[in-house]
Design a protein around this motif. Structure first.
Motif, PDB file in Angstrom:
ATOM      1  N   VAL A 146       2.594   4.439   1.071  1.00  0.00           N
ATOM      2  CA  VAL A 146       1.798   4.372  -0.208  1.00  0.00           C
ATOM      3  C   VAL A 146       1.508   6.001  -0.423  1.00  0.00           C
ATOM      4  O   VAL A 146       1.261   6.777   0.461  1.00  0.00           O
ATOM      5  CB  VAL A 146       0.214   3.782   0.195  1.00  0.00           C
ATOM      6  CG1 VAL A 146      -0.563   4.229  -1.105  1.00  0.00           C
ATOM      7  CG2 VAL A 146       0.537   2.504   0.497  1.00  0.00           C
ATOM      8  N   THR A 161      -5.155  -7.148  -2.677  1.00  0.00           N
ATOM      9  CA  THR A 161      -5.435  -6.837  -4.277  1.00  0.00           C
ATOM     10  C   THR A 161      -4.097  -7.551  -5.074  1.00  0.00           C
ATOM     11  O   THR A 161      -4.304  -7.504  -6.392  1.00  0.00           O
ATOM     12  CB  THR A 161      -5.672  -5.491  -4.707  1.00  0.00           C
ATOM     13  OG1 THR A 161      -4.437  -4.756  -4.025  1.00  0.00           O
ATOM     14  CG2 THR A 161      -6.870  -4.948  -3.810  1.00  0.00           C
ATOM     15  N   ASP A 178      -2.488   5.285  -6.644  1.00  0.00           N
ATOM     16  CA  ASP A 178      -1.602   4.900  -5.499  1.00  0.00           C
ATOM     17  C   ASP A 178      -0.591   4.222  -5.967  1.00  0.00           C
ATOM     18  O   ASP A 178      -0.622   3.421  -6.675  1.00  0.00           O
ATOM     19  CB  ASP A 178      -2.472   4.312  -4.462  1.00  0.00           C
ATOM     20  CG  ASP A 178      -3.769   4.884  -4.120  1.00  0.00           C
ATOM     21  OD1 ASP A 178      -3.360   6.088  -3.267  1.00  0.00           O
ATOM     22  OD2 ASP A 178      -4.796   4.503  -4.078  1.00  0.00           O
ATOM     23  N   CYS A 191      -3.522  -1.528  -6.981  1.00  0.00           N
ATOM     24  CA  CYS A 191      -3.634  -0.667  -5.407  1.00  0.00           C
ATOM     25  C   CYS A 191      -4.798  -0.002  -5.359  1.00  0.00           C
ATOM     26  O   CYS A 191      -5.335   0.733  -6.087  1.00  0.00           O
ATOM     27  CB  CYS A 191      -2.335   0.164  -5.387  1.00  0.00           C
ATOM     28  SG  CYS A 191      -2.333   0.752  -3.495  1.00  0.00           S
ATOM     29  N   SER A 192      -5.479  -0.253  -4.129  1.00  0.00           N
ATOM     30  CA  SER A 192      -6.737   0.232  -3.577  1.00  0.00           C
ATOM     31  C   SER A 192      -6.425   1.693  -2.614  1.00  0.00           C
ATOM     32  O   SER A 192      -7.182   2.160  -2.309  1.00  0.00           O
ATOM     33  CB  SER A 192      -7.567  -0.775  -2.869  1.00  0.00           C
ATOM     34  OG  SER A 192      -7.086  -1.022  -1.899  1.00  0.00           O
ATOM     35  N   VAL A 229       3.246   2.533  -4.147  1.00  0.00           N
ATOM     36  CA  VAL A 229       3.923   1.950  -3.158  1.00  0.00           C
ATOM     37  C   VAL A 229       5.522   2.940  -3.244  1.00  0.00           C
ATOM     38  O   VAL A 229       6.108   2.723  -4.313  1.00  0.00           O
ATOM     39  CB  VAL A 229       3.883   0.692  -3.138  1.00  0.00           C
ATOM     40  CG1 VAL A 229       5.056   0.112  -2.316  1.00  0.00           C
ATOM     41  CG2 VAL A 229       2.783  -0.057  -2.598  1.00  0.00           C
ATOM     42  N   CYS A 248      -0.189  -2.757   3.445  1.00  0.00           N
ATOM     43  CA  CYS A 248       0.931  -2.838   3.500  1.00  0.00           C
ATOM     44  C   CYS A 248       1.638  -2.271   4.371  1.00  0.00           C
ATOM     45  O   CYS A 248       2.719  -2.870   5.220  1.00  0.00           O
ATOM     46  CB  CYS A 248       1.389  -2.410   1.993  1.00  0.00           C
ATOM     47  SG  CYS A 248       1.104  -0.733   1.552  1.00  0.00           S
ATOM     48  N   PRO A 272       0.440  -0.751  -9.551  1.00  0.00           N
ATOM     49  CA  PRO A 272      -0.491   0.373  -9.137  1.00  0.00           C
ATOM     50  C   PRO A 272      -1.888   0.276  -9.508  1.00  0.00           C
ATOM     51  O   PRO A 272      -2.502   0.785  -8.882  1.00  0.00           O
ATOM     52  CB  PRO A 272       0.258   1.816  -9.840  1.00  0.00           C
ATOM     53  CG  PRO A 272       1.104   1.379 -10.916  1.00  0.00           C
ATOM     54  CD  PRO A 272       1.436  -0.101 -10.646  1.00  0.00           C
ATOM     55  N   ALA A 321      -1.518  -6.212  -5.329  1.00  0.00           N
ATOM     56  CA  ALA A 321      -0.754  -5.147  -6.030  1.00  0.00           C
ATOM     57  C   ALA A 321       0.660  -5.014  -5.650  1.00  0.00           C
ATOM     58  O   ALA A 321       1.625  -4.639  -6.538  1.00  0.00           O
ATOM     59  CB  ALA A 321      -1.257  -3.778  -5.470  1.00  0.00           C
ATOM     60  N   CYS A 343      -1.327  -8.170   1.021  1.00  0.00           N
ATOM     61  CA  CYS A 343      -2.011  -7.311   0.135  1.00  0.00           C
ATOM     62  C   CYS A 343      -3.215  -7.912  -0.403  1.00  0.00           C
ATOM     63  O   CYS A 343      -3.215  -8.911  -1.270  1.00  0.00           O
ATOM     64  CB  CYS A 343      -1.080  -6.633  -0.925  1.00  0.00           C
ATOM     65  SG  CYS A 343      -1.814  -5.779  -2.248  1.00  0.00           S
ATOM     66  N   PHE A 397       5.419  -3.952  -7.660  1.00  0.00           N
ATOM     67  CA  PHE A 397       4.494  -3.392  -7.514  1.00  0.00           C
ATOM     68  C   PHE A 397       3.687  -2.906  -8.641  1.00  0.00           C
ATOM     69  O   PHE A 397       3.967  -2.446  -9.730  1.00  0.00           O
ATOM     70  CB  PHE A 397       4.617  -1.873  -6.721  1.00  0.00           C
ATOM     71  CG  PHE A 397       3.547  -1.111  -6.410  1.00  0.00           C
ATOM     72  CD1 PHE A 397       2.554  -1.564  -5.609  1.00  0.00           C
ATOM     73  CD2 PHE A 397       3.270   0.021  -7.287  1.00  0.00           C
ATOM     74  CE1 PHE A 397       1.549  -0.689  -5.142  1.00  0.00           C
ATOM     75  CE2 PHE A 397       2.067   0.793  -6.622  1.00  0.00           C
ATOM     76  CZ  PHE A 397       1.022   0.521  -5.784  1.00  0.00           C
TER      77      PHE A 397
END
Length: 160
Positions: A39, A128, A48, A12-13, A50, A18, A9, A130, A126, A7
């Motif tokens: 999240v 992005t 954010d 991550c949006s 995971v 997910c 971060p 991430a 996902c 992951f």
């Protein structure tokens, strides 16, 4: 295929795709609260993170289970639950330092990321990137990245 989730971060949006695809894949319902992946938001840093089983090398959950209800899938390398043997004693949850195991409140059963039988839907969808599913040969880098995530997760859980 064996591999592990990594992951990032910073990518991550917080969209929760997910956890949405996880619950849809495993349960046939869209309910991120019942997902095997969650999240978490670190408000102070607008970050954010995971939270999911990191398929750790130590396998604390397996060691803690007195009923041999947890094992490693030889094809995927994922920790899996034998619900016939599991008594829901929650010793695996207590033993996991990564908070990667949950008790599904609707099914009343222990739930751990099983890597979707080697094709993790969270990484697949996902938008992005991430979350990425990496080959075991990249696992040293992946473990280092996941250590950062584990630290962030603990900070969020201990001081939301």
């Amino acid at each position: 295929m064996k591999g592990m989730l990594v992951f990032y971060p910073e990518k991550c949006s917080g969209c929760n795709i997910c956890s949405t695809v996880c619950s849809a894949y495993h349960l046939g319902v869209v309910n991120p609260d019942r997902s095997r992946i969650r999240v978490l938001r670190k408000e102070q840093e607008n970050l954010d993170v995971v939270n999911v089983c990191v398929q750790c090398e130590e396998k604390f959950c397996i060691q803690a289970c007195p009923f041999d209800a947890l094992s490693v899938n030889p094809e995927t390398g994922a920790t899996v639950v034998d619900h016939e043997k599991c008594t829901r004693c929650r010793l695996c949850i207590k033993a996991c330092p990564y908070n990667g195991i949950i008790l599904d409140p609707m099914l009343n059963q222990i739930t751990i990321c099983d890597l979707c039988d080697g094709d993790p839907q969270c990484a697949k969808y996902c938008p992005t990137e991430a979350i990425q599913f990496v080959h075991p040969l990249a696992s040293k880098v992946a473990h280092e990245q996941n250590r950062t995530i584990i630290t962030l997760t603990k900070e969020i859980i201990e001081d939301p």
